[in-house]
Design a protein around this motif. Structure first.
Motif, short mmCIF file in Angstrom:
data_model
loop_
_atom_site.label_atom_id
_atom_site.label_comp_id
_atom_site.label_asym_id
_atom_site.label_seq_id
_atom_site.Cartn_x
_atom_site.Cartn_y
_atom_site.Cartn_z
N ARG A 22 0.82 -1.21 0.00
CA ARG A 22 0.00 0.00 0.00
C ARG A 22 0.86 1.26 0.00
O ARG A 22 0.57 2.23 -0.70
CB ARG A 22 -0.92 0.00 1.22
N ASP A 27 -1.14 4.21 -1.62
CA ASP A 27 -2.46 4.09 -1.01
C ASP A 27 -2.55 5.00 0.21
O ASP A 27 -1.64 5.03 1.06
CB ASP A 27 -2.69 2.63 -0.60
N HIS A 29 -4.61 4.76 2.71
CA HIS A 29 -5.12 4.09 3.90
C HIS A 29 -3.99 3.46 4.73
O HIS A 29 -4.01 2.27 5.04
CB HIS A 29 -6.15 3.04 3.51
#
Length: 347
Positions: A22, A27, A29
């Motif tokens: 990620r 990403d 998150h």
């Protein structure tokens, strides 16, 4: 030594491989603290993502395609290509350059025979390719994203980036007028170059707005120059010399000439010199693009600088982000660069 893997980074930080993935893929998150630790481990271990594996996982090729003409590569296409390459590298992408015949593009068939199988993440379509509706239909059918540069047809069909050609040409007209010039020439681009009529018409409008008349302006079409030259003599310098021979051997001759690009302007200055006409004391010349030719020519050429590198960078960024820009059409400002090829009228 074996390459550092994603699992190696995960083990160093004490998180899962999915968390490292990620972070590497941007990403949002992931907590700021974890992101910082992962990024430090990536730097310390020298981890490099496996782009082939990433492409398989995300169904992306990490390839961007760009169409360029097969011959007579101008400053515009050269700078566009180099900037696109640099920007692709920043985004872990590679640029695929596909050539086309400027006079018989048939780019839809070129796409179907070759580029389609590469599964490019996006394509940069400069003029005149950007107005090939058969190509656009094929790309739309295949779901391939593209950015058009200076389109003339169906402008809102896809993201487009356009230099403010009209304001640049008007600025040249006003500059000529301010120097006292009252007889003008304008050398156009080729018919399929969407910016050509825009620059021509805006220059003419600028002269008329300043107080001139159409009878003061000689218009020379590049297409007519090409027909009078032999094979292999279609580069800008050759065409510029031909323009000089056409425009400067008639009376009254222009005392200021605006050309479609800098290569034409450089050739025109050379042709004027062959005819014994001095630039700028007897003739002012201006071009467009602010190419290397403009800076290295003697005298250095007054020109309109358009942000070619920025145009390419914006196009690549739009394609790799897979986001639709806030404005479907981005208009880039231009700037008049005054150099030694223009001077006050002396007679």
């Amino acid at each position: 030594m074996r390459p550092v893997t994603l699992d190696d980074v995960a083990a160093r930080v004490g998180v899962s491989g999915k968390t490292v993935s990620r972070v590497v893929n941007g990403d949002a998150h992931v907590s700021p603290e974890t992101r910082k630790r992962v990024e430090e481990a990536v730097r310390d271990l020298g981890y490099r993502p496996n782009l082939a594996a990433r492409s398989l996982a995300t169904a992306r090729s990490n390839l961007i395609a760009l169409f360029t003409p097969t011959s007579g590569l101008s400053h515009f296409f050269s700078e566009l290509t180099h900037s696109a390459i640099r920007t692709c590298r920043k985004h872990d992408h590679n640029l695929v350059v596909e050539e086309f015949d400027m006079h018989a593009p048939q780019v839809a068939e070129i796409y179907r025979r070759g580029l389609r199988s590469l599964g490019c993440d996006g394509m940069i379509l400069p003029s005149p390719v950007c107005d090939d509706l058969a190509l656009l239909d094929a790309l739309d059918a295949d779901g391939v994203r593209y950015v058009r540069i200076s389109p003339a047809k169906e402008i809102d069909r896809a993201p487009a980036i356009i230099s403010d050609h009209a304001s640049g040409a008007r600025a040249v007209a006003r500059h000529f007028w301010s120097l006292g010039h009252r007889r003008f020439g304008v050398v156009t681009g080729l018919p399929h170059q969407a910016s050509s009529p825009i620059r021509r018409d805006a220059f003419i409008a600028g002269i008329l707005e300043s107080g001139g008349s159409l009878s003061d302006i000689a218009i020379l079409e590049m297409q007519d120059l090409r027909s009078g030259l032999g094979p292999g003599s279609h580069r800008g310098m050759d065409l510029g010399r031909a323009a000089a021979a056409s425009l400067l051997q008639h009376s009254p001759r222009p005392d200021a000439i605006f050309t479609y690009n800098d290569e034409l302007a450089a050739g025109l200055i050379s042709g004027a010199r062959d005819l014994g006409i001095d630039v700028p004391s007897q003739l002012s010349v201006a071009g467009f693009d602010d190419s290397e030719a403009a800076r290295l020519c003697w005298p250095a050429i007054t020109t309109v600088r358009q942000p070619i590198s920025s145009i390419a960078a914006q196009a690549v960024t739009i394609l790799v982000s897979q986001e639709v820009p806030e404005s479907r059409t981005i208009v880039c400002p231009v700037e008049l660069i005054i150099r030694d090829s223009t001077g006050h009228r002396t007679s």
